[in-house]
Scaffold this active site. Structure first.
Site, PDB file in Angstrom:
ATOM      1  N   HIS A 239       0.837  -1.205   0.000  1.00 14.13           N
ATOM      2  CA  HIS A 239       0.000   0.000   0.000  1.00 14.13           C
ATOM      3  C   HIS A 239       0.873   1.258   0.000  1.00 14.13           C
ATOM      4  CE1 HIS A 239      -3.008  -2.655   2.341  1.00 14.13           C
ATOM      5  NE2 HIS A 239      -3.605  -2.394   1.190  1.00 14.13           N
TER       6      HIS A 239
ATOM      7  N   LYS B 257     -15.541  -8.180   4.116  1.00 13.34           N
ATOM      8  CA  LYS B 257     -14.425  -8.482   5.034  1.00 13.34           C
ATOM      9  C   LYS B 257     -14.807  -8.325   6.500  1.00 13.34           C
ATOM     10  CE  LYS B 257     -10.557  -7.432   2.004  1.00 13.34           C
ATOM     11  NZ  LYS B 257      -9.469  -6.519   1.666  1.00 13.34           N
TER      12      LYS B 257
ATOM     13  N   ARG C 103      -2.059  -6.188  -8.294  1.00 16.11           N
ATOM     14  CA  ARG C 103      -1.020  -7.202  -8.091  1.00 16.11           C
ATOM     15  C   ARG C 103      -1.163  -8.250  -9.197  1.00 16.11           C
ATOM     16  NH1 ARG C 103      -2.721  -8.161  -1.999  1.00 16.11           N
ATOM     17  NH2 ARG C 103      -4.635  -8.133  -3.170  1.00 16.11           N
TER      18      ARG C 103
ATOM     19  N   SER D  27      -2.588  -7.855   3.209  1.00 19.21           N
ATOM     20  CA  SER D  27      -2.798  -7.644   4.651  1.00 19.21           C
ATOM     21  C   SER D  27      -3.114  -8.973   5.333  1.00 19.21           C
ATOM     22  CB  SER D  27      -3.954  -6.667   4.880  1.00 19.21           C
ATOM     23  OG  SER D  27      -3.700  -5.449   4.248  1.00 19.21           O
TER      24      SER D  27
HETATM   25  O1  PNS Z   1      -8.687  -2.962   0.399  1.00 24.52           O
HETATM   26  P1  PNS Z   1      -9.987  -3.458  -0.191  1.00 24.52           P
HETATM   27  O2  PNS Z   1     -10.773  -4.274   0.837  1.00 24.52           O
HETATM   28  O3  PNS Z   1      -9.822  -4.190  -1.485  1.00 24.52           O
HETATM   29  O4  PNS Z   1     -10.841  -2.128  -0.498  1.00 24.52           O
HETATM   30  C1  PNS Z   1     -12.125  -2.236  -1.050  1.00 24.52           C
HETATM   31  C2  PNS Z   1     -12.888  -0.922  -0.839  1.00 24.52           C
HETATM   32  C3  PNS Z   1     -12.982  -0.595   0.657  1.00 24.52           C
HETATM   33  C4  PNS Z   1     -12.171   0.216  -1.561  1.00 24.52           C
HETATM   34  C5  PNS Z   1     -14.301  -1.142  -1.455  1.00 24.52           C
HETATM   35  O5  PNS Z   1     -14.958  -2.192  -0.798  1.00 24.52           O
HETATM   36  C6  PNS Z   1     -15.146   0.133  -1.390  1.00 24.52           C
HETATM   37  O6  PNS Z   1     -15.011   0.995  -2.243  1.00 24.52           O
HETATM   38  N1  PNS Z   1     -16.004   0.232  -0.343  1.00 24.52           N
HETATM   39  C7  PNS Z   1     -16.838   1.389  -0.136  1.00 24.52           C
HETATM   40  C8  PNS Z   1     -18.299   1.097  -0.477  1.00 24.52           C
HETATM   41  C9  PNS Z   1     -18.531   1.219  -1.977  1.00 24.52           C
HETATM   42  O7  PNS Z   1     -18.367   2.272  -2.569  1.00 24.52           O
HETATM   43  N2  PNS Z   1     -18.901   0.088  -2.591  1.00 24.52           N
HETATM   44  C10 PNS Z   1     -19.106   0.004  -4.015  1.00 24.52           C
HETATM   45  C11 PNS Z   1     -17.773  -0.204  -4.731  1.00 24.52           C
HETATM   46  S1  PNS Z   1     -18.059  -0.728  -6.327  1.00 24.52           S
END
Ligand code: PNS
Length: 166
Positions: free
Chosen positions: A19, A43, A92, A130
């Site tokens: 990150h 998650k 990745r 992570s």
């Molecule tokens: O590190 P991650 O878990 O891959 O991050 C994913 C994250 C938190 C960026 C994604 O789940 C997100 O954008 N969550 C916010 C809610 C949202 O906007 N959901 C629709 C995304 S298409």
């Protein structure tokens, strides 16, 4: 001239060298980077939202144009609220691609003003995640190459078997 603001969103449970590499490289390309710790509905988190942002703040303290926030809601709305022109994600292996592509298209639909940009991960972080870091730490392994040194103690305090036995 209008400030070019980009968002680096993620779970950051916990922030890793992968990150930090993406954030550092993004900070060279934009006037301001907002790193935002969000919720991924798929998650279960090990660290509280406050712990996650505290670790991001410590890790990015040396990068002048980076700020850190917590947001619970839609990323597309957050980007609009912050007047961001881009969402930056690290890619990745190919296994990231489908999920990230789906999110990028959804966010574009919800907020056409913001572009998603993918930065290729650095080779040494290709398989870093992570969840891998947390698994190694909880089994007593060495995670010092995988996380920023300033947060190593925070992670071990929570996860290392030695601190659990104290
Ligand atoms: O590190 P991650 O878990 O891959 O991050 C994913 C994250 C938190 C960026 C994604 O789940 C997100 O954008 N969550 C916010 C809610 C949202 O906007 N959901 C629709 C995304 S298409």
């Amino acid at each position: 001239m209008k400030k070019r603001i980009a968002i680096c969103p993620g779970s950051f449970d916990c922030i890793t060298m992968g990150h930090l590499d993406i954030i550092t490289r993004a900070a060279l390309m934009f006037d301001e980077i907002i790193v935002v710790a969000m919720n991924n509905a798929e998650k279960h988190y090990t660290f509280s939202p406050e712990e996650r942002i505290e670790m991001i703040k410590k890790s990015t303290a040396g990068i002048k144009n980076v700020t850190v926030e917590l947001f619970d809601g839609l990323l597309a709305d957050y980007a609009a609220k912050k007047n961001a022109c881009a969402i930056i994600k690290g890619l990745r292996a190919m296994s990231d691609f489908e999920y990230e592509f789906q999110m990028a298209l959804t966010n574009k639909k919800l907020n056409p003003a913001v572009e998603t940009l993918f930065l290729t991960t650095s080779a040494q972080n290709m398989y870093l995640s992570s969840s891998m870091v947390k698994q190694i730490a909880s089994l007593g392994g060495d995670i010092s190459d995988f996380v920023p040194p300033v947060i190593l103690g925070d992670i071990l305090k929570k996860l290392s078997p030695k601190s659990q036995n104290l």
